[in-house]
Design an enzyme around this catalytic site. Sequence first.
Site, short mmCIF file in Angstrom:
data_model
loop_
_atom_site.label_atom_id
_atom_site.label_comp_id
_atom_site.label_asym_id
_atom_site.label_seq_id
_atom_site.Cartn_x
_atom_site.Cartn_y
_atom_site.Cartn_z
N ASP A 21 0.87 -1.18 0.00
CA ASP A 21 0.00 0.00 0.00
C ASP A 21 0.91 1.22 0.00
OD1 ASP A 21 -2.36 1.64 0.38
OD2 ASP A 21 -1.85 1.81 2.48
N SER A 22 0.30 2.38 -0.22
CA SER A 22 1.07 3.63 -0.15
C SER A 22 1.56 3.90 1.27
CB SER A 22 0.17 4.79 -0.59
OG SER A 22 -0.97 4.84 0.24
N TYR A 53 -0.49 8.47 -2.12
CA TYR A 53 -0.49 8.22 -3.56
C TYR A 53 -1.62 8.99 -4.25
CZ TYR A 53 2.80 4.20 -3.64
OH TYR A 53 3.89 3.38 -3.58
N GLY A 54 -2.67 9.29 -3.48
CA GLY A 54 -3.87 9.92 -4.06
C GLY A 54 -3.59 11.24 -4.76
N CYS A 84 -4.16 -1.24 -2.09
CA CYS A 84 -4.33 0.20 -2.18
C CYS A 84 -5.23 0.45 -3.38
CB CYS A 84 -2.97 0.85 -2.38
SG CYS A 84 -3.03 2.61 -2.74
N THR A 86 -5.80 3.23 -4.89
CA THR A 86 -5.18 4.16 -5.85
C THR A 86 -4.22 3.39 -6.75
OG1 THR A 86 -5.32 5.80 -4.10
CG2 THR A 86 -3.96 6.35 -5.99
N GLU A 165 -4.93 8.72 9.13
CA GLU A 165 -3.50 8.52 9.45
C GLU A 165 -3.11 9.31 10.70
OE1 GLU A 165 -0.79 6.97 7.77
OE2 GLU A 165 -1.87 6.24 6.00
N CYS A 197 -11.02 3.00 -0.44
CA CYS A 197 -9.69 3.34 0.05
C CYS A 197 -9.44 2.44 1.25
CB CYS A 197 -9.64 4.81 0.47
SG CYS A 197 -8.11 5.26 1.33
N THR A 198 -8.25 1.88 1.32
CA THR A 198 -8.02 0.88 2.35
C THR A 198 -7.90 1.47 3.76
OG1 THR A 198 -5.69 0.91 1.71
CG2 THR A 198 -7.04 -0.85 0.81
N HIS A 199 -7.94 2.80 3.85
CA HIS A 199 -7.98 3.43 5.17
C HIS A 199 -9.39 3.41 5.78
CE1 HIS A 199 -4.17 5.08 3.91
NE2 HIS A 199 -4.01 5.69 5.06
N1 DGL Z 1 -4.66 3.57 0.94
C1 DGL Z 1 -4.78 4.34 -0.27
C2 DGL Z 1 -5.93 3.80 -1.12
O1 DGL Z 1 -6.50 2.75 -0.82
C3 DGL Z 1 -5.06 5.81 -0.04
C4 DGL Z 1 -4.03 6.64 0.63
C5 DGL Z 1 -3.15 7.44 -0.31
O2 DGL Z 1 -3.61 8.40 -0.95
O3 DGL Z 1 -1.99 7.10 -0.38
O4 DGL Z 1 -6.27 4.39 -2.12
#
Ligand code: DGL
Length: 278
Positions: A21-22, A53-54, A84, A86, A165, A197-199
């Site tokens: 993931d990012s 990464y977004g 992730c 993204t 985060e 989004c995995t968050h």
């Molecule tokens: N965890 C990333 C996703 O699932 C989002 C966080 C990021 O922007 O890096 O898209």
Amino acid sequence: MTAVRTQANSRESVGPIGIFDSGIGGLTVAAAIRDRLPGVSLLYFGDTAHMPYGDKSEDAIRYYSIRIAHYLLKNKAKAIVIACNTASSIASRVVEEFVDGRVPVYNVIDPVVDQIAQRYPNGKVGVIGTKATVRTAAYAKGIASKAPNCDVRMLATPLLAPMIEEGFFNNNISTSILKSYLSNRKLKGIEALVLGCTHYPLIRSEMAALLGEGVELMDSAQLLAAELEKEWGPGAKAASAEPKHRFVVSDYTDSFAKTARLFFGRKVHLTEESLWGN
Ligand code: DGL
């Protein structure tokens, strides 16, 4: 499920499942896989040096993703999970090309697309995610290819990942940000909402409370883990009686270490490895 199929014996090998993931949001996916395949070792890589990464360019996201896939293969990963949204929406194809059938590659979008096509072929569903995920319209395109009558509404919610985060959830700040996003007119009348989004699993209960029972929340971490269990099932469980998990980030901070525990649901020992500049 459209994981790139490979040699069947990759399932029996003792290597870990490689997950990336990012940052540390992908640990929600790692936790879901751990729960479904408790005997399997995991190697997690969080590219904290480059998150989020977004907001990155597509070229940058592809470059980082390939470099990480290379690292996971070098460390004997028997499968690669792009945890992730993204990276899944932008780099799945190039990662699959790079891996070239050596191990299966999974992303977090395909299982959700399959589920929506089955459950809401004529429905109205919302997808929330980073700006990059929404810009690529990967969910909308995937769903349109399987359920052309499904009305897909995509909304970028860029404040949510950094908010989580930073540990802001289940409080007044997160509730007002969520209220503002979820009341967007694009999402009016949806029957399901994809946590793209995995968050987002960390704010699932807050979202559920705001949206009410009429909206089903679809969690890519859970759906992907269920697919892996189906495909890897008993063979994978037997492969490693005592799983060894490793958690690596490209930039270590104490705050990542603290938040990682929340995302994985138990203690995580983070180590740092830089894949860049050498
Ligand atoms: N965890 C990333 C996703 O699932 C989002 C966080 C990021 O922007 O890096 O898209």
